[in-house]
Design an enzyme around this catalytic site. Structure first.
Site, short mmCIF file in Angstrom:
data_model
loop_
_atom_site.label_atom_id
_atom_site.label_comp_id
_atom_site.label_asym_id
_atom_site.label_seq_id
_atom_site.Cartn_x
_atom_site.Cartn_y
_atom_site.Cartn_z
CG HIS A 1 -2.11 -0.73 1.28
ND1 HIS A 1 -2.54 -1.41 2.39
CD2 HIS A 1 -3.06 -0.92 0.32
CE1 HIS A 1 -3.70 -2.01 2.11
NE2 HIS A 1 -4.03 -1.74 0.87
CB CYS B 1 -2.72 0.68 8.50
SG CYS B 1 -1.26 0.51 7.53
N1 ARG Z 1 -3.82 -7.09 6.67
C1 ARG Z 1 -4.25 -5.90 6.01
C2 ARG Z 1 -4.21 -6.10 4.50
O1 ARG Z 1 -3.34 -6.79 4.03
C3 ARG Z 1 -3.39 -4.74 6.44
C4 ARG Z 1 -3.84 -3.43 5.89
C5 ARG Z 1 -2.90 -2.30 6.20
N2 ARG Z 1 -3.44 -1.07 5.80
C6 ARG Z 1 -2.77 -0.08 5.17
N3 ARG Z 1 -3.39 1.03 4.95
N4 ARG Z 1 -1.52 -0.22 4.76
O2 ARG Z 1 -5.02 -5.59 3.78
#
Ligand code: ARG
Length: 288
Positions: free
Chosen positions: A166, A260
């Site tokens: 992300h 996050c």
């Molecule tokens: N386990 C989640 C996923 O893989 C973590 C999300 C983390 N969020 C972020 N905005 N980076 O989607």
């Protein structure tokens, strides 16, 4: 005019590693519920201490990643562009986030079917421009759609390292003209876009990037981030920022950290639209 910063969080009642959708997650390792709650509470209390009005979403059994509210959608003025999660295991979250956003008075809109988009996790304003990460979760065409819809310039950046899947894991705008980034998460083109567009860019080293130090929450001149990044803390300090390191190891197990776990509802510090509310209420509304 300064307003109270507003952030959405979701308590980790049902948080855990129940599937593996990024390289950080291992169902064999799992999480410690007591420690997760303690770490989440410390982040919550730190934000409250910084003057943030923290709004809470109701946690839901069976949705262990609902704690990561950054992925709910993209806030733009009173509009909420709801995410379309790439992985089926997270798609059930959208109904909850949308119900919440509707109840809070946001105009909720979805991208057309077939578009993947993971909200503020992949779309971050720095000045007037929306910097948008694509490949692992969001699609470049979703970002294009958003740019047209909101009438804002969008710069799509390809993410090249699956650990930084992300955009908010490797890029964090601090103000309209300054940001933190980990160069290794981008290709040459992405790096040149960032260095060409953003006046002050703090480079994070590979060692500090893997402790999720780019995944920071900016509140005024304070940066709340995972601990384990002394070089970044020094660089922030030199720029006039204060850092508030927290231990968020239980959430790194799922591939997330401070940023996050939050969704800024009144506009990030770096988003220039928050300072011109009349522009933030664009000709949206009618879908289609
Ligand atoms: N386990 C989640 C996923 O893989 C973590 C999300 C983390 N969020 C972020 N905005 N980076 O989607």
């Amino acid at each position: 005019m300064t307003t109270t910063p507003r952030i959405l969080m979701c308590p980790p009642d049902y948080y855990g590693i129940e599937y593996e959708i990024n390289p950080w997650m291992s169902t064999e390792v799992g999480t410690d519920p007591v420690e997760s709650r303690r770490q989440w509470q410390a982040l919550h209390d730190t934000l409250v201490d910084l003057g943030v009005a923290v709004e809470l979403m109701e946690p839901e059994p069976g949705l262990p990643d609902l704690v990561f509210t950054a992925n709910a959608g993209l806030v733009f003025g009173d509009h909420f562009l709801s995410s379309r999660f790439r992985h089926g295991v997270r798609q059930g979250e959208s109904a909850h986030f949308e119900r919440w956003a509707c109840a809070r008075g946001f105009v909720v809109e979805s991208l057309p079917p077939g578009h993947n988009f993971e909200g503020a996790g992949d779309a971050l304003f720095c000045g007037p421009t929306l910097f948008a990460g694509y490949r692992f979760r969001s699609d470049a065409r979703s970002h294009h759609w958003i740019g047209e819809r909101l009438g804002v310039p969008v710069l799509p950046l390809e993410l090249v390292d699956p650990r930084f899947y992300h955009l908010d894991t490797c890029f964090c705008p601090l103000s309209e003209t300054a940001a933190i980034y980990y160069p290794g998460a981008f290709d040459d083109y992405g790096r040149s876009v960032l260095t060409g567009q953003i006046g002050t860019l703090i480079e994070v080293s590979a060692e500090e990037a893997v402790s999720f130090s780019c995944n920071a929450v900016v509140v005024g001149q304070t940066v709340v981030l995972n601990d384990g990044a002394p070089k970044l803390a020094k660089a922030l300090n030199d720029l006039g920022y204060r850092s508030r390191p927290l231990r968020l190891t239980e959430f790194i197990k799922a591939g997330g950290s401070a940023k996050c776990l939050t969704l800024r509802l009144d506009g990030e510090e770096a988003a220039s639209w928050k300072r011109s509310p009349e522009l933030a209420l664009p000709k949206l509304g009618a879908t289609g």
